[in-house]
Design a protein around this motif. Structure first.
Motif, PDB file in Angstrom:
ATOM      1  N   ASN A 188      31.541  42.855  39.623  1.00  0.00           N
ATOM      2  CA  ASN A 188      30.498  43.707  40.025  1.00  0.00           C
ATOM      3  C   ASN A 188      29.829  44.911  39.065  1.00  0.00           C
ATOM      4  N   LEU A 189      30.610  45.292  38.379  1.00  0.00           N
ATOM      5  CA  LEU A 189      30.276  46.396  37.224  1.00  0.00           C
ATOM      6  C   LEU A 189      29.142  45.518  36.401  1.00  0.00           C
ATOM      7  N   HIS A 190      29.545  44.500  35.981  1.00  0.00           N
ATOM      8  CA  HIS A 190      28.429  43.733  34.953  1.00  0.00           C
ATOM      9  C   HIS A 190      27.419  43.025  35.612  1.00  0.00           C
ATOM     10  N   ASP A 191      27.442  42.939  37.185  1.00  0.00           N
ATOM     11  CA  ASP A 191      26.651  42.165  37.996  1.00  0.00           C
ATOM     12  C   ASP A 191      26.343  40.782  37.503  1.00  0.00           C
ATOM     13  N   VAL A 192      27.326  40.036  37.412  1.00  0.00           N
ATOM     14  CA  VAL A 192      27.635  38.595  37.144  1.00  0.00           C
ATOM     15  C   VAL A 192      28.368  37.944  38.481  1.00  0.00           C
ATOM     16  N   SER A 193      28.242  36.852  38.332  1.00  0.00           N
ATOM     17  CA  SER A 193      28.662  36.019  39.674  1.00  0.00           C
ATOM     18  C   SER A 193      29.757  34.841  39.342  1.00  0.00           C
ATOM     19  N   TRP A 194      29.536  34.483  37.805  1.00  0.00           N
ATOM     20  CA  TRP A 194      30.369  33.097  37.662  1.00  0.00           C
ATOM     21  C   TRP A 194      32.070  33.678  37.696  1.00  0.00           C
ATOM     22  N   ALA A 206      27.460  25.850  33.139  1.00  0.00           N
ATOM     23  CA  ALA A 206      28.417  26.524  34.158  1.00  0.00           C
ATOM     24  C   ALA A 206      29.159  27.526  33.088  1.00  0.00           C
ATOM     25  N   PHE A 207      29.374  28.749  33.652  1.00  0.00           N
ATOM     26  CA  PHE A 207      30.099  29.635  32.913  1.00  0.00           C
ATOM     27  C   PHE A 207      31.505  30.089  33.660  1.00  0.00           C
ATOM     28  N   LEU A 208      32.502  30.409  32.765  1.00  0.00           N
ATOM     29  CA  LEU A 208      33.652  30.692  33.267  1.00  0.00           C
ATOM     30  C   LEU A 208      34.287  31.766  32.404  1.00  0.00           C
ATOM     31  N   SER A 209      35.028  32.839  32.938  1.00  0.00           N
ATOM     32  CA  SER A 209      35.809  33.678  32.086  1.00  0.00           C
ATOM     33  C   SER A 209      37.087  33.832  32.632  1.00  0.00           C
ATOM     34  N   ILE A 210      38.151  33.612  31.585  1.00  0.00           N
ATOM     35  CA  ILE A 210      39.372  33.416  31.898  1.00  0.00           C
ATOM     36  C   ILE A 210      40.291  34.799  31.142  1.00  0.00           C
ATOM     37  N   THR A 211      41.149  35.410  31.875  1.00  0.00           N
ATOM     38  CA  THR A 211      41.757  36.422  31.587  1.00  0.00           C
ATOM     39  C   THR A 211      42.979  36.136  30.416  1.00  0.00           C
ATOM     40  N   VAL A 212      43.042  36.978  29.450  1.00  0.00           N
ATOM     41  CA  VAL A 212      44.162  37.125  28.599  1.00  0.00           C
ATOM     42  C   VAL A 212      45.353  38.109  28.963  1.00  0.00           C
ATOM     43  N   ASP A 213      45.002  38.758  30.063  1.00  0.00           N
ATOM     44  CA  ASP A 213      45.760  39.806  30.541  1.00  0.00           C
ATOM     45  C   ASP A 213      46.176  39.799  31.965  1.00  0.00           C
ATOM     46  N   PRO A 214      46.771  38.618  32.353  1.00  0.00           N
ATOM     47  CA  PRO A 214      47.096  38.476  33.719  1.00  0.00           C
ATOM     48  C   PRO A 214      47.902  39.529  34.555  1.00  0.00           C
ATOM     49  N   VAL A 215      48.700  40.456  33.951  1.00  0.00           N
ATOM     50  CA  VAL A 215      49.431  41.334  34.421  1.00  0.00           C
ATOM     51  C   VAL A 215      48.468  42.384  35.218  1.00  0.00           C
ATOM     52  N   ARG A 216      47.482  43.021  34.431  1.00  0.00           N
ATOM     53  CA  ARG A 216      46.468  43.814  34.741  1.00  0.00           C
ATOM     54  C   ARG A 216      45.377  43.222  35.368  1.00  0.00           C
ATOM     55  N   ASP A 217      45.070  41.961  35.233  1.00  0.00           N
ATOM     56  CA  ASP A 217      43.544  41.145  35.762  1.00  0.00           C
ATOM     57  C   ASP A 217      44.005  40.567  36.980  1.00  0.00           C
ATOM     58  N   THR A 218      43.960  41.355  38.025  1.00  0.00           N
ATOM     59  CA  THR A 218      44.327  40.729  39.219  1.00  0.00           C
ATOM     60  C   THR A 218      43.027  40.378  40.074  1.00  0.00           C
ATOM     61  N   PRO A 219      42.864  39.572  40.961  1.00  0.00           N
ATOM     62  CA  PRO A 219      41.531  39.044  41.566  1.00  0.00           C
ATOM     63  C   PRO A 219      40.639  40.531  41.867  1.00  0.00           C
ATOM     64  N   ALA A 220      41.399  41.451  42.467  1.00  0.00           N
ATOM     65  CA  ALA A 220      40.731  42.664  42.719  1.00  0.00           C
ATOM     66  C   ALA A 220      39.967  43.309  41.698  1.00  0.00           C
ATOM     67  N   THR A 221      40.793  43.426  40.391  1.00  0.00           N
ATOM     68  CA  THR A 221      40.461  43.814  39.374  1.00  0.00           C
ATOM     69  C   THR A 221      39.107  43.078  38.420  1.00  0.00           C
ATOM     70  N   LEU A 222      39.222  41.705  38.855  1.00  0.00           N
ATOM     71  CA  LEU A 222      38.268  40.850  38.063  1.00  0.00           C
ATOM     72  C   LEU A 222      36.899  40.854  38.843  1.00  0.00           C
ATOM     73  N   LEU A 223      37.007  41.317  40.307  1.00  0.00           N
ATOM     74  CA  LEU A 223      36.046  41.574  41.212  1.00  0.00           C
ATOM     75  C   LEU A 223      35.148  42.701  40.926  1.00  0.00           C
ATOM     76  N   CYS A 272      34.829  42.937  25.075  1.00  0.00           N
ATOM     77  CA  CYS A 272      34.861  41.985  26.356  1.00  0.00           C
ATOM     78  C   CYS A 272      33.464  42.315  27.147  1.00  0.00           C
ATOM     79  N   PRO A 273      33.277  43.688  27.221  1.00  0.00           N
ATOM     80  CA  PRO A 273      32.088  43.824  28.142  1.00  0.00           C
ATOM     81  C   PRO A 273      30.738  43.401  27.119  1.00  0.00           C
ATOM     82  N   VAL A 274      30.894  43.402  25.752  1.00  0.00           N
ATOM     83  CA  VAL A 274      29.796  42.994  25.253  1.00  0.00           C
ATOM     84  C   VAL A 274      29.558  41.397  25.268  1.00  0.00           C
ATOM     85  N   ILE A 275      30.735  40.632  25.365  1.00  0.00           N
ATOM     86  CA  ILE A 275      30.570  39.339  25.557  1.00  0.00           C
ATOM     87  C   ILE A 275      30.172  39.062  27.063  1.00  0.00           C
ATOM     88  N   THR A 276      30.545  39.781  27.914  1.00  0.00           N
ATOM     89  CA  THR A 276      30.105  39.422  29.294  1.00  0.00           C
ATOM     90  C   THR A 276      28.471  39.768  29.341  1.00  0.00           C
TER      91      THR A 276
END
Length: 142
Positions: A112-118, A91-108, A68-72
């Motif tokens: 930020n870690l990967h320096d992407v804004s889509w 346009a670019f979008l990423s959609i989680t396959v783990d909604p239990v762990r991937d909250t908006p805060a986690t996605l933010l 996933c980091p490689v894809i990003t």
């Protein structure tokens, strides 16, 4: 409204060439319908609002230790290196396959870690199940 969707299968790459070197698989699709998810800022995001004629969708999860980091990062390089003829058309979008762990805060944190804004999107499990099905994605929960 019908919209063409492009999906790229991204493999782990040791060297990231320019965007013009990618020969991804282009899938012509109609609209995925009215789908409302939540982005990394906690805002509602509707896929129907995407105006660009080409939409690159990646399915990821933020606790993924390898691909996933490689894809990003690969999509970041593709976005950066788009030829002038495609600027403003993709346009670019990423959609989680783990909604239990991937909250908006986690996605933010992930963006930020990967320096992407889509948009990185999450949502209720039943909504995501429908999205995954529409894109032909099979998700197995732990």
């Amino acid at each position: 409204m019908q919209r063409a969707f492009a999906a790229f299968l991204v493999l782990m790459l040791l060297h990231v060439p320019s965007a013009s070197a990618y020969g991804g698989l282009v899938l012509s699709r109609g609209s995925v319908g009215e789908v409302n998810l939540v982005d990394q800022h906690g805002a509602t995001f509707s896929m129907d609002t995407v105006e660009e004629p080409i939409l690159v969708v990646a399915f990821i999860y933020t606790s993924c230790p390898d691909v996933c980091p490689v894809i990003t990062q690969t999509l970041k390089a593709v976005q950066r290196d788009l030829p002038a003829s495609l600027q403003g058309r993709v346009a670019f979008l990423s959609i989680t396959v783990d909604p239990v762990r991937d909250t908006p805060a986690t996605l933010l944190d992930f963006t930020n870690l990967h320096d992407v804004s889509w948009p990185h999107l999450t949502g209720e499990d039943d909504v995501l199940q429908d999205v995954w099905q529409r894109f032909g994605i099979s998700v197995q929960s732990e």
